[in-house]
Design a protein around this motif. Sequence first.
Motif, PDB file in Angstrom:
ATOM      1  N   TRP A   1     154.614 -22.639  61.593  1.00 64.97           N
ATOM      2  CA  TRP A   1     155.914 -22.728  60.931  1.00 64.97           C
ATOM      3  C   TRP A   1     156.593 -24.021  61.329  1.00 64.97           C
ATOM      4  O   TRP A   1     156.377 -24.526  62.430  1.00 64.97           O
ATOM      5  CB  TRP A   1     156.804 -21.547  61.339  1.00 64.97           C
ATOM      6  CG  TRP A   1     156.306 -20.235  60.849  1.00 64.97           C
ATOM      7  CD1 TRP A   1     155.522 -19.346  61.538  1.00 64.97           C
ATOM      8  CD2 TRP A   1     156.535 -19.657  59.566  1.00 64.97           C
ATOM      9  NE1 TRP A   1     155.262 -18.258  60.752  1.00 64.97           N
ATOM     10  CE2 TRP A   1     155.871 -18.410  59.536  1.00 64.97           C
ATOM     11  CE3 TRP A   1     157.239 -20.064  58.437  1.00 64.97           C
ATOM     12  CZ2 TRP A   1     155.890 -17.572  58.431  1.00 64.97           C
ATOM     13  CZ3 TRP A   1     157.258 -19.228  57.328  1.00 64.97           C
ATOM     14  CH2 TRP A   1     156.594 -17.999  57.331  1.00 64.97           C
TER      15      TRP A   1
ATOM     16  N   TRP B   1     157.566 -25.389  64.749  1.00 63.28           N
ATOM     17  CA  TRP B   1     158.562 -24.525  65.356  1.00 63.28           C
ATOM     18  C   TRP B   1     157.824 -23.316  65.906  1.00 63.28           C
ATOM     19  O   TRP B   1     157.163 -22.586  65.165  1.00 63.28           O
ATOM     20  CB  TRP B   1     159.621 -24.069  64.358  1.00 63.28           C
ATOM     21  CG  TRP B   1     160.569 -23.091  64.964  1.00 63.28           C
ATOM     22  CD1 TRP B   1     160.588 -21.734  64.789  1.00 63.28           C
ATOM     23  CD2 TRP B   1     161.613 -23.379  65.902  1.00 63.28           C
ATOM     24  NE1 TRP B   1     161.584 -21.177  65.545  1.00 63.28           N
ATOM     25  CE2 TRP B   1     162.225 -22.161  66.244  1.00 63.28           C
ATOM     26  CE3 TRP B   1     162.082 -24.561  66.487  1.00 63.28           C
ATOM     27  CZ2 TRP B   1     163.282 -22.083  67.134  1.00 63.28           C
ATOM     28  CZ3 TRP B   1     163.138 -24.474  67.378  1.00 63.28           C
ATOM     29  CH2 TRP B   1     163.730 -23.252  67.693  1.00 63.28           C
TER      30      TRP B   1
ATOM     31  N   ARG C   1     157.881 -19.783  67.013  1.00 64.29           N
ATOM     32  CA  ARG C   1     158.742 -18.589  66.956  1.00 64.29           C
ATOM     33  C   ARG C   1     158.698 -17.823  68.266  1.00 64.29           C
ATOM     34  O   ARG C   1     159.705 -17.283  68.706  1.00 64.29           O
ATOM     35  CB  ARG C   1     158.319 -17.691  65.793  1.00 64.29           C
ATOM     36  CG  ARG C   1     158.550 -18.353  64.439  1.00 64.29           C
ATOM     37  CD  ARG C   1     158.178 -17.482  63.281  1.00 64.29           C
ATOM     38  NE  ARG C   1     156.785 -17.039  63.386  1.00 64.29           N
ATOM     39  CZ  ARG C   1     156.271 -16.011  62.729  1.00 64.29           C
ATOM     40  NH1 ARG C   1     157.004 -15.325  61.884  1.00 64.29           N
ATOM     41  NH2 ARG C   1     155.005 -15.684  62.873  1.00 64.29           N
TER      42      ARG C   1
ATOM     43  N   TRP D   1     163.438 -23.406  52.172  1.00 64.36           N
ATOM     44  CA  TRP D   1     163.335 -22.804  53.501  1.00 64.36           C
ATOM     45  C   TRP D   1     163.480 -21.296  53.387  1.00 64.36           C
ATOM     46  O   TRP D   1     164.177 -20.794  52.513  1.00 64.36           O
ATOM     47  CB  TRP D   1     164.418 -23.379  54.418  1.00 64.36           C
ATOM     48  CG  TRP D   1     164.404 -24.884  54.471  1.00 64.36           C
ATOM     49  CD1 TRP D   1     165.196 -25.730  53.750  1.00 64.36           C
ATOM     50  CD2 TRP D   1     163.542 -25.704  55.253  1.00 64.36           C
ATOM     51  NE1 TRP D   1     164.883 -27.021  54.051  1.00 64.36           N
ATOM     52  CE2 TRP D   1     163.871 -27.046  54.961  1.00 64.36           C
ATOM     53  CE3 TRP D   1     162.530 -25.442  56.165  1.00 64.36           C
ATOM     54  CZ2 TRP D   1     163.221 -28.122  55.562  1.00 64.36           C
ATOM     55  CZ3 TRP D   1     161.879 -26.512  56.765  1.00 64.36           C
ATOM     56  CH2 TRP D   1     162.222 -27.823  56.461  1.00 64.36           C
ATOM     57  N   THR D   2     162.844 -20.546  54.292  1.00 60.92           N
ATOM     58  CA  THR D   2     163.034 -19.100  54.341  1.00 60.92           C
ATOM     59  C   THR D   2     164.454 -18.799  54.806  1.00 60.92           C
ATOM     60  O   THR D   2     165.177 -19.710  55.238  1.00 60.92           O
ATOM     61  CB  THR D   2     162.034 -18.440  55.316  1.00 60.92           C
ATOM     62  OG1 THR D   2     162.310 -18.922  56.638  1.00 60.92           O
ATOM     63  CG2 THR D   2     160.590 -18.707  54.934  1.00 60.92           C
ATOM     64  N   ALA D   3     164.830 -17.542  54.773  1.00 66.03           N
ATOM     65  CA  ALA D   3     166.171 -17.129  55.212  1.00 66.03           C
ATOM     66  C   ALA D   3     166.436 -17.533  56.656  1.00 66.03           C
ATOM     67  O   ALA D   3     167.575 -17.803  57.030  1.00 66.03           O
ATOM     68  CB  ALA D   3     166.336 -15.625  55.043  1.00 66.03           C
ATOM     69  N   ASP D   4     165.382 -17.596  57.476  1.00 65.29           N
ATOM     70  CA  ASP D   4     165.572 -18.005  58.871  1.00 65.29           C
ATOM     71  C   ASP D   4     165.315 -19.503  59.084  1.00 65.29           C
ATOM     72  O   ASP D   4     165.131 -19.962  60.210  1.00 65.29           O
ATOM     73  CB  ASP D   4     164.741 -17.145  59.830  1.00 65.29           C
ATOM     74  CG  ASP D   4     163.288 -16.997  59.426  1.00 65.29           C
ATOM     75  OD1 ASP D   4     162.902 -17.477  58.344  1.00 65.29           O
ATOM     76  OD2 ASP D   4     162.524 -16.398  60.199  1.00 65.29           O
ATOM     77  N   GLY D   5     165.303 -20.280  57.984  1.00 63.93           N
ATOM     78  CA  GLY D   5     165.240 -21.733  58.090  1.00 63.93           C
ATOM     79  C   GLY D   5     163.866 -22.305  58.364  1.00 63.93           C
ATOM     80  O   GLY D   5     163.758 -23.404  58.921  1.00 63.93           O
TER      81      GLY D   5
ATOM     82  N   ASN E   1     160.621 -25.858  61.143  1.00 63.73           N
ATOM     83  CA  ASN E   1     162.011 -25.846  60.709  1.00 63.73           C
ATOM     84  C   ASN E   1     162.343 -27.278  60.255  1.00 63.73           C
ATOM     85  O   ASN E   1     161.477 -28.156  60.262  1.00 63.73           O
ATOM     86  CB  ASN E   1     162.954 -25.325  61.798  1.00 63.73           C
ATOM     87  CG  ASN E   1     162.994 -26.201  63.035  1.00 63.73           C
ATOM     88  OD1 ASN E   1     162.413 -27.286  63.083  1.00 63.73           O
ATOM     89  ND2 ASN E   1     163.684 -25.731  64.060  1.00 63.73           N
TER      90      ASN E   1
END
Length: 128
Positions: A34, A52, A54, A11-15, A36
């Motif tokens: 994207w 998700w 954004r 996952w990226t830093a923002d999940g 999550n």
Amino acid sequence: MSEAWLDEIKWTADGLVPAIAQDAASGEVLMFAWMNREALRLTAERGQAVYWSRSRGRLWPKGESSGHVQWVREIRVDCDKDVVLLKIEQIGGIACHTGRHSCFYNRLEDGRWVAVEPVLKDPAEIYK
């Protein structure tokens, strides 16, 4: 079903993880979005693409307002487990909010972007 498979995703830093929707029959890439953890879990559980959003800051079941649902035939992940590929059946033949079959309708020609795919349905008719 165990959710250990979700722990393997990078996952990226923002999940989030990038997700590509590909037409299962033709192989055409229809869109990018994207996901999550919850979106990916629900997608696997329901067999229907959930992303998700954004911009909305919430889960977005594809087709919730347009009716252009994506039925998932297969879920794959790349070798690094940081990109998800959904092989889908696109209901209504429209994946893009612009009323086109694919979100990738602009082609670079002589230094400018040119729309090369037709609008199949006016977005005003889709999103009432």
